[in-house]
Design an enzyme around this catalytic site. Structure first.
Site, PDB file in Angstrom:
ATOM      1  N   SER A   1       8.005   6.333 -14.118  1.00  0.00           N
ATOM      2  CA  SER A   1       6.734   5.637 -14.317  1.00  0.00           C
ATOM      3  C   SER A   1       5.597   6.651 -14.287  1.00  0.00           C
ATOM      4  CB  SER A   1       6.539   4.557 -13.250  1.00  0.00           C
ATOM      5  OG  SER A   1       6.770   5.078 -11.968  1.00  0.00           O
TER       6      SER A   1
ATOM      7  N   GLU B   1       1.320   7.138 -13.898  1.00  0.00           N
ATOM      8  CA  GLU B   1       0.088   6.515 -13.385  1.00  0.00           C
ATOM      9  C   GLU B   1      -1.139   7.051 -14.116  1.00  0.00           C
ATOM     10  OE1 GLU B   1      -0.138   5.926  -9.113  1.00  0.00           O
ATOM     11  OE2 GLU B   1      -2.181   6.698  -9.141  1.00  0.00           O
TER      12      GLU B   1
ATOM     13  N   ASP C   1      -8.898   1.618   0.263  1.00  0.00           N
ATOM     14  CA  ASP C   1      -9.897   2.156   1.190  1.00  0.00           C
ATOM     15  C   ASP C   1     -11.253   1.607   0.779  1.00  0.00           C
ATOM     16  OD1 ASP C   1      -8.199   3.954   2.695  1.00  0.00           O
ATOM     17  OD2 ASP C   1      -8.064   5.131   0.846  1.00  0.00           O
TER      18      ASP C   1
ATOM     19  N   PHE D   1      -8.522  16.868  -2.202  1.00  0.00           N
ATOM     20  CA  PHE D   1      -7.930  15.538  -2.212  1.00  0.00           C
ATOM     21  C   PHE D   1      -6.795  15.448  -1.183  1.00  0.00           C
ATOM     22  CE2 PHE D   1      -5.421  12.158  -4.455  1.00  0.00           C
ATOM     23  CZ  PHE D   1      -6.357  11.156  -4.230  1.00  0.00           C
TER      24      PHE D   1
ATOM     25  N   HIS E   1       7.767   8.890 -10.031  1.00  0.00           N
ATOM     26  CA  HIS E   1       6.498   8.288 -10.449  1.00  0.00           C
ATOM     27  C   HIS E   1       5.487   9.433 -10.555  1.00  0.00           C
ATOM     28  CE1 HIS E   1       3.211   5.268 -10.563  1.00  0.00           C
ATOM     29  NE2 HIS E   1       2.542   6.119  -9.781  1.00  0.00           N
TER      30      HIS E   1
HETATM   31  P1  FAD Z   1      -1.341  -0.395   4.332  1.00  0.00           P
HETATM   32  O1  FAD Z   1       0.101  -0.422   4.032  1.00  0.00           O
HETATM   33  O2  FAD Z   1      -2.006  -1.703   4.630  1.00  0.00           O
HETATM   34  O3  FAD Z   1      -1.529   0.610   5.571  1.00  0.00           O
HETATM   35  C1  FAD Z   1      -2.804   1.118   5.933  1.00  0.00           C
HETATM   36  C2  FAD Z   1      -2.767   1.682   7.364  1.00  0.00           C
HETATM   37  O4  FAD Z   1      -2.670   0.627   8.306  1.00  0.00           O
HETATM   38  C3  FAD Z   1      -1.583   2.592   7.699  1.00  0.00           C
HETATM   39  O5  FAD Z   1      -2.039   3.554   8.601  1.00  0.00           O
HETATM   40  C4  FAD Z   1      -0.552   1.682   8.348  1.00  0.00           C
HETATM   41  O6  FAD Z   1       0.252   2.370   9.284  1.00  0.00           O
HETATM   42  C5  FAD Z   1      -1.432   0.630   9.016  1.00  0.00           C
HETATM   43  N1  FAD Z   1      -0.919  -0.742   8.852  1.00  0.00           N
HETATM   44  C6  FAD Z   1      -0.230  -1.263   7.815  1.00  0.00           C
HETATM   45  N2  FAD Z   1       0.001  -2.571   7.975  1.00  0.00           N
HETATM   46  C7  FAD Z   1      -0.569  -2.896   9.165  1.00  0.00           C
HETATM   47  C8  FAD Z   1      -0.685  -4.123   9.893  1.00  0.00           C
HETATM   48  N3  FAD Z   1      -0.164  -5.249   9.405  1.00  0.00           N
HETATM   49  N4  FAD Z   1      -1.354  -4.105  11.073  1.00  0.00           N
HETATM   50  C9  FAD Z   1      -1.890  -2.957  11.574  1.00  0.00           C
HETATM   51  N5  FAD Z   1      -1.798  -1.760  10.917  1.00  0.00           N
HETATM   52  C10 FAD Z   1      -1.170  -1.745   9.733  1.00  0.00           C
HETATM   53  N6  FAD Z   1      -6.083   3.820  -3.408  1.00  0.00           N
HETATM   54  C11 FAD Z   1      -6.997   3.230  -4.215  1.00  0.00           C
HETATM   55  O7  FAD Z   1      -8.172   3.088  -3.818  1.00  0.00           O
HETATM   56  N7  FAD Z   1      -6.665   2.791  -5.480  1.00  0.00           N
HETATM   57  C12 FAD Z   1      -5.405   2.896  -5.974  1.00  0.00           C
HETATM   58  O8  FAD Z   1      -5.138   2.469  -7.091  1.00  0.00           O
HETATM   59  C13 FAD Z   1      -4.410   3.507  -5.126  1.00  0.00           C
HETATM   60  N8  FAD Z   1      -3.137   3.631  -5.559  1.00  0.00           N
HETATM   61  C14 FAD Z   1      -2.202   4.169  -4.716  1.00  0.00           C
HETATM   62  C15 FAD Z   1      -0.880   4.255  -5.165  1.00  0.00           C
HETATM   63  C16 FAD Z   1       0.107   4.808  -4.359  1.00  0.00           C
HETATM   64  C17 FAD Z   1       1.531   4.882  -4.864  1.00  0.00           C
HETATM   65  C18 FAD Z   1      -0.245   5.320  -3.072  1.00  0.00           C
HETATM   66  C19 FAD Z   1       0.807   5.947  -2.212  1.00  0.00           C
HETATM   67  C20 FAD Z   1      -1.553   5.214  -2.618  1.00  0.00           C
HETATM   68  C21 FAD Z   1      -2.533   4.649  -3.425  1.00  0.00           C
HETATM   69  N9  FAD Z   1      -3.857   4.529  -3.001  1.00  0.00           N
HETATM   70  C22 FAD Z   1      -4.806   3.952  -3.828  1.00  0.00           C
HETATM   71  C23 FAD Z   1      -4.276   4.978  -1.660  1.00  0.00           C
HETATM   72  C24 FAD Z   1      -4.242   3.826  -0.636  1.00  0.00           C
HETATM   73  O9  FAD Z   1      -5.121   2.802  -1.030  1.00  0.00           O
HETATM   74  C25 FAD Z   1      -4.661   4.370   0.715  1.00  0.00           C
HETATM   75  O10 FAD Z   1      -3.713   5.282   1.204  1.00  0.00           O
HETATM   76  C26 FAD Z   1      -5.001   3.321   1.766  1.00  0.00           C
HETATM   77  O11 FAD Z   1      -5.639   3.988   2.864  1.00  0.00           O
HETATM   78  C27 FAD Z   1      -3.795   2.591   2.341  1.00  0.00           C
HETATM   79  O12 FAD Z   1      -3.288   1.649   1.474  1.00  0.00           O
HETATM   80  P2  FAD Z   1      -1.852   0.988   1.802  1.00  0.00           P
HETATM   81  O13 FAD Z   1      -1.595  -0.035   0.798  1.00  0.00           O
HETATM   82  O14 FAD Z   1      -0.832   2.035   2.027  1.00  0.00           O
HETATM   83  O15 FAD Z   1      -2.202   0.300   3.212  1.00  0.00           O
END
Ligand code: FAD
Length: 284
Positions: A10, A12, A103, A210, A260
């Site tokens: 895939s 991105e 974020d 970054f 990916h």
């Molecule tokens: P989560 O899985 O919700 O985790 C965030 C933090 O909270 C972690 O430290 C975790 O340990 C903790 N946590 C998780 N679930 C819980 C819970 N239920 N209760 C308490 N703590 C919890 N960013 C963008 O802005 N746009 C994008 O398009 C984008 N694409 C991405 C694609 C990939 C493949 C990756 C790996 C990252 C991407 N990011 C993107 C970055 C991402 O948005 C950030 O890393 C963000 O800080 C965390 O998102 P997440 O979905 O991993 O969060």
């Protein structure tokens, strides 16, 4: 992984803002489509800042007959905003979403509550059943805000328990971190595939900035080598392409289920790495 037929590939993209960016991306997607990837994903700006651009890019990919997966987070938006957006994606034929917490854009910290990715996964499952294949993010070097290694693995498990199908990792340059992470996920009872995210090296300064922000480690020997090229971007990219070819090779040899690529909206180095790996003919 011995059977290359089953490898998932895939690519991105980020959504372009300008007409020039759009026509450049069109040329890139045309070139990369020749590799026949499983899908193209399109990022979503922090806080929903690219909502329309992401949607337009996804629709444009779909209109070209390509499979597109929008990234999505609540990003401060309410269910009333996200639900119609998901419906629009479904109506446009989208069947895969990359579900994230995301974020806050800089300067907006604390303005509203971020919604954890497991809650978005549960929300999508509640409203759309099994329609979407849901990808989530995983962090072999651990998310910068995670309380501990094990907590982060358990929260990843929570995303699968909520209904996610597979994960894509943050990029990394320590292959051992990925394989160790897979072992820990396995021990935690995670059985879903975790695809390594590959960041080709285009520009050292940008990459270093970054990487510091997102918690990806650039090993000292790689930093030193990249620093030694100074502004010679051709040498930076040549070194980076060889490095990533070797890394992808090791990942696939070690059993990674696919790759990916964070393409940064350019054809190379992604295409060259895939050519070097001999994967361009692997997709049916
Ligand atoms: P989560 O899985 O919700 O985790 C965030 C933090 O909270 C972690 O430290 C975790 O340990 C903790 N946590 C998780 N679930 C819980 C819970 N239920 N209760 C308490 N703590 C919890 N960013 C963008 O802005 N746009 C994008 O398009 C984008 N694409 C991405 C694609 C990939 C493949 C990756 C790996 C990252 C991407 N990011 C993107 C970055 C991402 O948005 C950030 O890393 C963000 O800080 C965390 O998102 P997440 O979905 O991993 O969060």
């Amino acid at each position: 992984m011995t059977d290359q037929q089953e490898l998932r590939l895939s690519f991105e993209f980020f959504p372009p803002k300008t007409e020039a960016g759009k026509s450049k991306l069109h040329a890139v997607q045309t070139e990369l489509a020749k590799i026949n990837p499983d899908f193209f994903s399109v990022t979503y700006g922090a806080g929903g800042s690219t909502r329309d651009n992401t949607k337009d890019t996804v629709k444009s990919l779909m209109a070209s007959g390509l499979s597109a997966a929008p990234h999505l987070s609540f990003g401060g938006d309410s269910e009333e905003t996200i639900l119609p957006l998901l419906q629009e994606y479904k109506d446009a034929g989208v069947n895969r979403i990359v579900a994230l917490r995301g974020d806050m854009p800089s300067g907006m910290g604390g303005a509203s509550q971020l919604v954890y990715a497991n809650e978005l996964v549960a929300f999508i499952r509640k409203h759309f059943g099994e329609h979407f294949h849901l990808e989530v993010a995983a962090y072999p070097e651990i998310h910068p805000e995670a309380k501990s290694y094990d907590d982060d693995v358990n929260y990843l498990k929570g995303k699968f328990d909520a209904g996610a199908n597979s994960a894509i990792t943050q990029y990394f340059y320590n292959v051992d971190a990925y394989f160790y992470f897979l072992e820990q996920c396995d021990k935690a009872g995670i059985t879903h595939p975790i695809y390594p995210g590959i960041m080709p090296i285009l520009n050292y300064k940008n990459l270093a900035r970054f990487s510091d922000a997102c918690g990806a480690d650039i090993p000292r020997w790689i930093r030193k080598k990249l620093e030694s090229y100074g502004d010679d971007t051709q040498s930076v990219q040549a070194f980076g392409t060889d490095l990533m070819t070797d890394m992808c090779d090791t990942l696939l040899e070690g059993g990674a289920p696919g790759l990916h690529f964070y393409t940064m909206n350019v054809t190379d180095p992604t295409k060259t790495i895939i050519d070097n790996l001999g994967l361009e003919d692997s997709k049916p």
